[in-house]
Design an enzyme around this catalytic site. Sequence first.
Site, PDB file in Angstrom:
ATOM      1  CG  ASP A 344      11.976  18.008 -26.880  1.00  0.00           C
ATOM      2  OD1 ASP A 344      12.924  18.689 -27.294  1.00  0.00           O
ATOM      3  OD2 ASP A 344      11.292  18.316 -25.884  1.00  0.00           O
ATOM      4  CD  GLU A 380      16.805  17.822 -26.916  1.00  0.00           C
ATOM      5  OE1 GLU A 380      17.286  18.959 -27.080  1.00  0.00           O
ATOM      6  OE2 GLU A 380      15.617  17.635 -26.573  1.00  0.00           O
TER       7      GLU A 380
END
Length: 703
Positions: A344, A380
């Site tokens: 993330d 990401e």
Amino acid sequence: MTSRQLTGQPHPLGATPDEDGTNFAVHSDIADRISVCLFDDEGTETAHWLQQRTGSIHHGYLVGVSPGTRYGLRVEGPWDPAAGLRCNPAKLLVDPYAGAIEGEVDWDPAVFGFRPEHPDAIDWVDSAPFVPRSVVVDHDFDWGDDAPPRTRWSDTVIYETHVKSLTKLHPGVPERLRGTYLGLASDPVLEHLTGLGVSAVELMPVLHFVHDRALVARGRRNLWGYQPIGWFAPHAGYAADNGDGPVVQFKQMVRRLHAAGLEVILDVVYNHTAESHQLGPHLSLRGIDNPAYYRLDVHDKRRYLDLTGTGNTINTDHPATIRAIADSMRHWVTRFHVDGFRLDLATTLGRRQEVFDRTAPLFQVINQDPVLSSVKIIAEPWDVGPGGYQLGGFPAGWSEWNDRYRDTVRDFWRGVTRTVPDLATRLTASADIFLSGGRRGPAASINYVTSHDGFTLTDLVRYDHKHNDENGEDGSDGSTNNRSWNTGVEGPTDDPAIQALRRRRRRSMLATLLVSQGVPMILGGDELGRTQHGNNNPYAHHDERSWYHWDGADADFLEFARTIVELRGANPVLHRRTWLTGLPGGPGSEDVTWFAADGMPMTLADWADVGTVAIGMLLNGDALRPLDLDQTPLDAASFLVLANGAPTAVEMAVPSGVGEAKWTVAVDTTGDAPAEARAFGPGEVITLEPFAMMVLSRTGASS
């Protein structure tokens, strides 16, 4: 709870039990003294100062402490917020390396390290009654003949899902297991996933997380899990009440998923923690070694740099933090047998002194580690800081969420003009982004149309605008860049024409995803027709907005999804391991050719024409390279993909000059019924309805 203390070892960090007791080791550069506080079944606390120190590691071995023992840490050291130092022994802290965590944060003022009326002043109220306990864990587990599937990237189809949402309403899952690790690994769910044809589940955060104070104050709880407090512990809230606990149940889940041939990829949040900004709680890292674990504002060390939008940013310039993240990842691979990670806000993890660097220390550690370098790594590729958008900027061997793919596909299938050239690039794995330097293959691109962030596929064709009022943030949360089109009416409608066109557009977007080079990711529930009623950020909705509605599943669309996933898997030309080049190796041997509506190869004028709304793509099975195949087939299928992104029908001619064999329809997104196996010869004209796609196949030599 008394225990005799021996010297112990500085490694490994955390609590490591054996048959006689447990070794405890905690890193802190700044602590004067660290105590392990043991709690008995009545909650009585007994503190044991870790009397040995090796470098920055405080350690000791407590005789008689066994697995299942609850404990916490208290850290004595400097309290000087202006210098970034926040040690407060009145606050019981979660061990960053805790293998399990029990209990939740009760948002009493005692969980904060400072006095509310004076943030620089230390608060001496004991937080122990209001914070979770770390738990000593024995990781012994019978894995049997478990083995990782090791699916090649080129063969991978990812299914992004949420442990609780997936099974909460599943009628075939025993009620006691719904919303749990064991529910996800139950027979009905495994049958669905294998029947759909996906190869990997990507689980939204399952590392132990906290329910945010602001949410609790509004009567809500965190669903998505992007507020971690324990990087080594599976979230306890997803464990069924059967006595085994989250560690054992997580391992049971992985073992069953592997037995079904499914890989397990974890969405992990190492970029920030639930401790928030300088006015946040004192739960773990802040009280252990604040300047080592967090990026502080060099102009005012009371404050935290916020490159993540959450109040704090993990400091990946510090060796202790790099080690903790790498240790955590290795822990999940070796102890829990997971197959990969989605990082993330990965840009945050690659920052050196706030500037992104693809050769950042953490990335080098991951790439050289014999365990971590062998699993799937997905970035990401952004955060909210300066220079945060880094799509294409991550190391060779990694894959990245490709939002350029998402945006282009959404635009094409809502009729945005001048989209065709970019669509062609996205269909072929975004070589403009990932081919640079020749170090990465098509699998670098994780293609997706929908993800947990934003609309579901159903809502993408049903809403022009987000409808987030019930999130409690006055509709200000969630992206406004949805690139959606409601197909004529905002929200549900009884109009049969609008309903039919919405279904067609959903089929066209899913078909596009599965015939694109790169790695497809399907948002879990899209195959069922799941809606969030226009909410594009239901991160705290433990309700029907988030649950998968199995009883109301769209059976026709589910069957379509199975068909297109199966088609991709069965035909290597749809998931090549090497880049398409468009270059001829002989007459008619180009691996990809682009055609205009008249069946002629696209010209520069066609690419530049704003009126070009349809395109044909021929993927030549005869041009497959040995690297794309396990064995060379006698007859590799070729595919002709025809796509009409216009609100009117388009006449498209089957190309001539690429062989005389006829093309047979494999997929037609026009109607609900399965495609009829019609055949078309060179020069024949096909009427492609508005926003429709047709995929035709041909087996045999092209000439």
